[in-house]
Structure formats: structure tokens, C-alpha cells
Design an enzyme around this catalytic site. Structure first.
Site, PDB file in Angstrom:
ATOM      1  NE  ARG A  58      -4.144  -1.761   0.315  1.00  0.00           N
ATOM      2  CZ  ARG A  58      -5.167  -1.900   1.161  1.00  0.00           C
ATOM      3  NH1 ARG A  58      -5.385  -1.004   2.076  1.00  0.00           N
ATOM      4  NH2 ARG A  58      -5.975  -2.918   1.054  1.00  0.00           N
ATOM      5  NE  ARG A  62      -7.498   5.217   1.872  1.00  0.00           N
ATOM      6  CZ  ARG A  62      -8.280   4.415   2.575  1.00  0.00           C
ATOM      7  NH1 ARG A  62      -9.469   4.827   2.915  1.00  0.00           N
ATOM      8  NH2 ARG A  62      -7.877   3.226   2.918  1.00  0.00           N
ATOM      9  NE  ARG A  71      -9.400   6.069  -5.068  1.00  0.00           N
ATOM     10  CZ  ARG A  71     -10.718   6.033  -5.253  1.00  0.00           C
ATOM     11  NH1 ARG A  71     -11.263   6.730  -6.220  1.00  0.00           N
ATOM     12  NH2 ARG A  71     -11.471   5.287  -4.472  1.00  0.00           N
ATOM     13  CG  ASP A 107      -8.564  -4.001  -4.129  1.00  0.00           C
ATOM     14  OD1 ASP A 107      -8.043  -3.244  -3.303  1.00  0.00           O
ATOM     15  OD2 ASP A 107      -9.308  -4.948  -3.801  1.00  0.00           O
ATOM     16  CE1 TYR A 183     -12.651  -8.117   2.714  1.00  0.00           C
ATOM     17  CE2 TYR A 183     -10.858  -9.025   1.411  1.00  0.00           C
ATOM     18  CZ  TYR A 183     -11.303  -8.210   2.434  1.00  0.00           C
ATOM     19  OH  TYR A 183     -10.415  -7.487   3.180  1.00  0.00           O
TER      20      TYR A 183
HETATM   21  O1  CP3 Z   1       0.083  -2.225  -2.191  1.00  0.00           O
HETATM   22  C1  CP3 Z   1      -0.123  -1.371  -3.050  1.00  0.00           C
HETATM   23  O2  CP3 Z   1       0.328  -0.188  -2.972  1.00  0.00           O
HETATM   24  C2  CP3 Z   1      -0.830  -1.755  -4.323  1.00  0.00           C
HETATM   25  C3  CP3 Z   1      -2.191  -1.594  -4.396  1.00  0.00           C
HETATM   26  C4  CP3 Z   1      -3.133  -2.462  -3.586  1.00  0.00           C
HETATM   27  C5  CP3 Z   1      -4.436  -2.009  -3.251  1.00  0.00           C
HETATM   28  N1  CP3 Z   1      -5.091  -3.028  -2.648  1.00  0.00           N
HETATM   29  C6  CP3 Z   1      -4.961  -0.672  -3.565  1.00  0.00           C
HETATM   30  C7  CP3 Z   1      -6.015  -0.136  -2.691  1.00  0.00           C
HETATM   31  C8  CP3 Z   1      -3.001  -3.754  -3.107  1.00  0.00           C
HETATM   32  C9  CP3 Z   1      -1.818  -4.676  -3.167  1.00  0.00           C
HETATM   33  C10 CP3 Z   1      -4.258  -4.118  -2.531  1.00  0.00           C
HETATM   34  C11 CP3 Z   1      -4.533  -5.441  -1.991  1.00  0.00           C
HETATM   35  C12 CP3 Z   1      -5.685  -5.613  -1.107  1.00  0.00           C
HETATM   36  N2  CP3 Z   1      -6.936  -5.096  -1.250  1.00  0.00           N
HETATM   37  C13 CP3 Z   1      -5.677  -6.459   0.009  1.00  0.00           C
HETATM   38  C14 CP3 Z   1      -4.502  -7.286   0.465  1.00  0.00           C
HETATM   39  C15 CP3 Z   1      -3.522  -6.473   1.191  1.00  0.00           C
HETATM   40  C16 CP3 Z   1      -3.918  -6.126   2.574  1.00  0.00           C
HETATM   41  O3  CP3 Z   1      -4.100  -4.927   2.852  1.00  0.00           O
HETATM   42  O4  CP3 Z   1      -4.022  -7.039   3.380  1.00  0.00           O
HETATM   43  C17 CP3 Z   1      -6.950  -6.414   0.584  1.00  0.00           C
HETATM   44  C18 CP3 Z   1      -7.399  -7.128   1.825  1.00  0.00           C
HETATM   45  C19 CP3 Z   1      -7.743  -5.555  -0.247  1.00  0.00           C
HETATM   46  C20 CP3 Z   1      -9.177  -5.197  -0.087  1.00  0.00           C
HETATM   47  C21 CP3 Z   1      -9.317  -3.739   0.145  1.00  0.00           C
HETATM   48  N3  CP3 Z   1      -9.245  -2.795  -0.860  1.00  0.00           N
HETATM   49  C22 CP3 Z   1      -9.475  -3.053   1.380  1.00  0.00           C
HETATM   50  C23 CP3 Z   1      -9.597  -3.713   2.736  1.00  0.00           C
HETATM   51  C24 CP3 Z   1      -9.478  -1.670   1.103  1.00  0.00           C
HETATM   52  C25 CP3 Z   1      -9.573  -0.496   2.067  1.00  0.00           C
HETATM   53  C26 CP3 Z   1     -10.914   0.105   2.133  1.00  0.00           C
HETATM   54  C27 CP3 Z   1     -10.874   1.487   2.795  1.00  0.00           C
HETATM   55  O5  CP3 Z   1     -11.255   2.459   2.137  1.00  0.00           O
HETATM   56  O6  CP3 Z   1     -10.468   1.550   3.969  1.00  0.00           O
HETATM   57  C28 CP3 Z   1      -9.325  -1.542  -0.296  1.00  0.00           C
HETATM   58  C29 CP3 Z   1      -9.256  -0.274  -1.044  1.00  0.00           C
HETATM   59  C30 CP3 Z   1      -7.921   0.073  -1.566  1.00  0.00           C
HETATM   60  N4  CP3 Z   1      -7.159  -0.773  -2.323  1.00  0.00           N
HETATM   61  C31 CP3 Z   1      -7.229   1.327  -1.434  1.00  0.00           C
HETATM   62  C32 CP3 Z   1      -6.045   1.198  -2.167  1.00  0.00           C
HETATM   63  C33 CP3 Z   1      -4.997   2.249  -2.396  1.00  0.00           C
HETATM   64  C34 CP3 Z   1      -7.705   2.587  -0.676  1.00  0.00           C
HETATM   65  C35 CP3 Z   1      -8.961   3.165  -1.044  1.00  0.00           C
HETATM   66  C36 CP3 Z   1      -9.232   4.174  -2.128  1.00  0.00           C
HETATM   67  O7  CP3 Z   1      -8.459   5.019  -2.620  1.00  0.00           O
HETATM   68  O8  CP3 Z   1     -10.448   4.146  -2.439  1.00  0.00           O
END
Ligand code: CP3
Length: 387
Positions: A58, A62, A71, A107, A183
């Protein structure tokens, strides 16, 4: 070398990336550098690198003001479908921090979304489904993933391999079958995984069918990114730690092992990382799935992992992301402790034990990168060099 110009996307100034012209190789590495010249790839193979490579799960997101500027509103899944935006976001942390790998802005729920399962990512919550997966009729919403379903992902990869410096590989990734499955079955983020565990224990045939479909889509998703030039991959099994070892071995391991073995046969020599949170009790099993690198969270000491898994084990991790939130001094102390734990082993990729938290101060992360690079900087030992 990344920015070609600026543009407006959703009312924000962003760097625009032109699609690569196949006939134009300027800025494109004509000859790939040897593994030794790419710190990430050398360390992933347990070989000495010029310094210990660093990247952050990540790292795009944000915590970065430049991310928030580009974004825009709407679902992240929509932002991911725009290759110039997704490529720009992927490049932002590489520029800011000088990390040793770029991780594709995508994602883990992109594959089920792309085949029309009915899943979205709710801001502040995470993945949510329209209808959770509960019976065999739900398999109808999980047809096989085809490369054409994710052409926006491979278009993003094409842009990135053109723009990234040759010593910074692009990491492909996918969610592991269990974590994505959790999920789909829960319908939203869960603490108990009660529906997921109920399904595996009450309808084992349907459970394995679900896992087989999600394994196949993880393979296609990663394979496509690698075919388009990503240099390594990570399988995220973030929530596998919720399982007992017995259940992991019976319900999950065969499927994650299939993902690693299939990718190893299609892409020999390409490193694969296996990562989960709270998985100390599963380490031997997660290693048995066949990754090149084991990702550790902060609960496992690197030295303990090597004692259990073998002295040559290549590890990734494992600074507690909460220490980064506690300010520069605490973060740097924690960083030094992780390096000390690794004891100069060449097979170490520095990372946090989980993703960067949204309220992280980017300057603290920049200081962490600098310290890792500075402390571990060494002359690469080359075979044949006069001594
Ligand atoms: O790591 C990176 O920088 C690459 C991008 C990446 C994202 N998601 C972008 C993202 C990666 C590798 C993921 C994987 C992911 N997504 C996982 C496995 C990694 C981990 O954190 O354990 C999981 C469980 C998800 C599912 C997911 N997607 C969640 C729980 C969330 C957060 C929701 C929130 O808003 O709190 C996301 C959204 C997400 N995926 C964001 C990013 C940058 C943030 C939200 C956005 O900009 O809308």
C-alpha cells in the site's frame, strides 16, 4: 524519465503517460540489467545486492497527497480501469521514496469484479458484495477470468514497464483464493469469518470448487501481469491467519500451492512472495505452498522464521506499521531492529508487516527508506572479481 507532460484528470493536474509506441525504444531498457543490478530481484533470490531493497505494501494510496489529488471520487475499481491514472498512481511512491519495486495499483477484488460477480470496494470499509456467495448457484457468477476482461490492467502494465527505470521491477499481485473467497462468502470485511468457516466445514465439495475457481483466476490475473513485463509477484493471503493450521492445510494449502506451482511452470525463475497477517502458526504451511519469499508480519522475528524454515529462507518484512505512525525516531529505531534481526542475510526484502496506514506521514517512510539503503549499502561481491 517518467513524466512526459501534465494533464487534467477529474479536475486534477496529473502527469500524463503516453501509451508506449512499439517502434520507440527510447527510455525502454533494450538490454535487461542482470539480476545483480536489480536489488529487488537479487535479494528475492537470496543473492547479494548493492543494498537491501525496500518497498511498502500500500505504498500508493491515501497517505500520499499526490494520490488524493489524482484519485478523484468514486470507487477505486473505477480508477483502476483507467490505465494512465493507475500507472501514475503506481509511479508516485517510486518517485517520492526511491523504493526498489513498484506495486501495481489494482486490488485483490478486480478479478471477481471483472467477471461480474457483483462486488465493489466501499471507501472506509473495504470489499462488499451485492449478494454473498452461499450456495452452488452462486458459482454462476464466477465464470473463468479471460485476459480480455482485464485488458485495462495489462494496458497499465504496458505503460509502467515502459516508464519504470530498469532497476525497479514492477510487482504483480493477486489475492489468494482464501482471502478473496472470504470476501465473497462474508459479503463484507469480517472479524469472525463465520460464514466462510461454516461453508468449508459443511459443504467441502462446494468450498473446493470455489477455491479452484479463485485459484484459476489468481493464476490468470498474475500470469497476464507477468506476460506484460512485471518482474515478480505477491500472493496476498491477508486473512489466512484466522484459520487453524489444520484447517489451512486441508482447505487452503492445496489451492495456494497450485497457484505457485502453475506460475512457476509458466514463468520459471520469477520470484513469488507469499504474505499473510497473523500467520506465525502457519509459516511452515505457507512456505510449503512453494513461494520464493515468505512475507512476515511484525509478530514473527526474522531470525525465528529462518530457524524454523531454514537458514537460507528469503524473507520480506517486517516493521510494525504502527511504529511508523509513532514518528520518525520510533520508526527508525524499529527499522534498525528489523535490520539487526536479519543479521546481514542477503535474502531480505525490507517492508512493513502490513500495508501503509492512510494517516502515515510520508516523510517518516522516506526516512525509513533512506536508513535501510544507507545501513545496508555494500559493494556487490561478484564472482571472478580480483580479490
Ligand atoms: O500495495 C499497493 O500499494 C498496491 C495496491 C493495492 C491495493 N489493494 C490498492 C487499494 C493492493 C496490493 C491491494 C490489496 C488488497 N486489497 C488487500 C490485500 C492487502 C492487505 O491490505 O491485506 C486487501 C485485503 C484488499 C481489499 C481492500 N481494498 C481493502 C480492505 C481496502 C480499504 C478500504 C478502505 O477504504 O479503507 C481496499 C481499497 C484500496 N485498495 C485502497 C487502495 C490504495 C484505498 C482506497 C481508495 O483510494 O479508495
Amino acid at each position: 524519465m517518467y513524466s512526459i507532460g501534465t494533464d487534467r484528470v477529474d479536475g486534477c493536474m496529473v502527469t500524463s503517460l503516453e501509451p508506449p509506441d512499439p517502434a520507440d525504444h527510447s527510455g525502454h531498457p533494450v538490454m535487461q540489467p542482470s539480476t545483480g543490478a536489480v536489488p529487488f530481484l537479487a535479494a528475492a533470490r537470496g543473492q547479494h545486492a548493492s543494498h537491501t531493497p525496500v518497498w511498502f505494501m500500500r505504498q500508493a494510496g491515501r497517505s500520499l497527497p499526490e494520490y488524493r489529488a489524482v484519485r478523484g471520487e468514486g470507487s477505486i475499481l473505477e480508477a483502476i480501469t483507467r490505465p494512465t491514472v493507475a500507472a501514475e498512481i503506481t509511479l508516485q511512491p517510486v518517485r517520492r521514496y526511491g523504493v526498489d519495486a513498484a506495486v501495481l495499483f489494482s486490488d485483490i477484488v478486480v478479478p471477481p469484479h471483472a467477471v461480474g460477480f457483483g462486488i465493489d470496494v466501499a471507501p472506509g470499509t473495504g470489499p462488499v458484495t451485492e449478494r454473498a456467495f452461499r450456495s452452488s448457484s452462486d458459482l454462476d457468477r464466477l465464470r473463468p477470468l479471460e485476459p480480455g476482461d482485464i485488458s485495462y490492467v495489462t494496458d497499465t502494465v504496458d505503460l509502467l514497464v515502459h516508464e519504470l527505470p530498469p532497476e525497479v521491477p514492477l510487482l504483480a499481485f493477486a489475492g489468494a483464493p482464501f482471502t478473496v473467497g472470504s470476501y465473497l462468502v462474508e459479503g463484507r470485511p469480517s472479524r469472525t469469518y463465520q460464514h466462510t468457516k461454516a461453508l468449508m466445514h459443511t459443504d467441502e465439495v462446494l468450498w473446493h470448487e470455489l477455491m479452484e475457481r479463485l485459484s484459476a483466476s489468481a493464476i490468470t490475473f498474475i500470469d497476464q501481469q507477468l506476460q506484460h513485463g512485471a518482474g515478480a509477484f505477491q500472493l496476498f493471503d491477508s486473512w489466512a491467519g484466522s484459520l487453524s493450521r489444520r484447517d489451512y492445510d486441508r482447505f487452503v494449502l492445496p489451492h495456494s500451492r497450485h497457484v505457485f506451482s502453475e506460475l512457476a511452470s509458466r514463468h520459471p525463475g520469477v520470484p513469488g512472495i507469499h504474505f499473510g497477517i497473523g500467520c506465525d502458526h502457519l509459516l511452515e504451511s505457507m512456505m510449503a505452498a512453494g513461494p520464493t519469499v515468505i512475507g512476515l508480519d511484525w509478530r514473527t522475528r526474522i531470525a525465528d522464521a529462518r530457524r524454523r524454515l531454514g537458514a537460507d529462507t528469503v524473507v520480506q518484512g517486517n516493521l510494525d506499521p504502527a511504529l511508523v505512525l509513532a514518528g520518525t525516531d520510533v520508526a527508525l529505531e524499529g527499522t534498525a531492529a528489523v535490520l539487526a534481526d536479519n543479521a546481514g542475510h542477503p535474502g531480505h526484502i525490507f517492508n512493513l508487516g502490513h500495508g501503509v496506514q492512510p494517516d502515515t506521514d510520508p516523510d517518516v517512510l522516506a526516512a525509513v527508506v533512506e536508513l535501510v539503503h544507507e545501513r545496508t549499502s555494500r559493494d556487490t561481491i561478484r564472482i571472478g572479481d580480483p580479490t
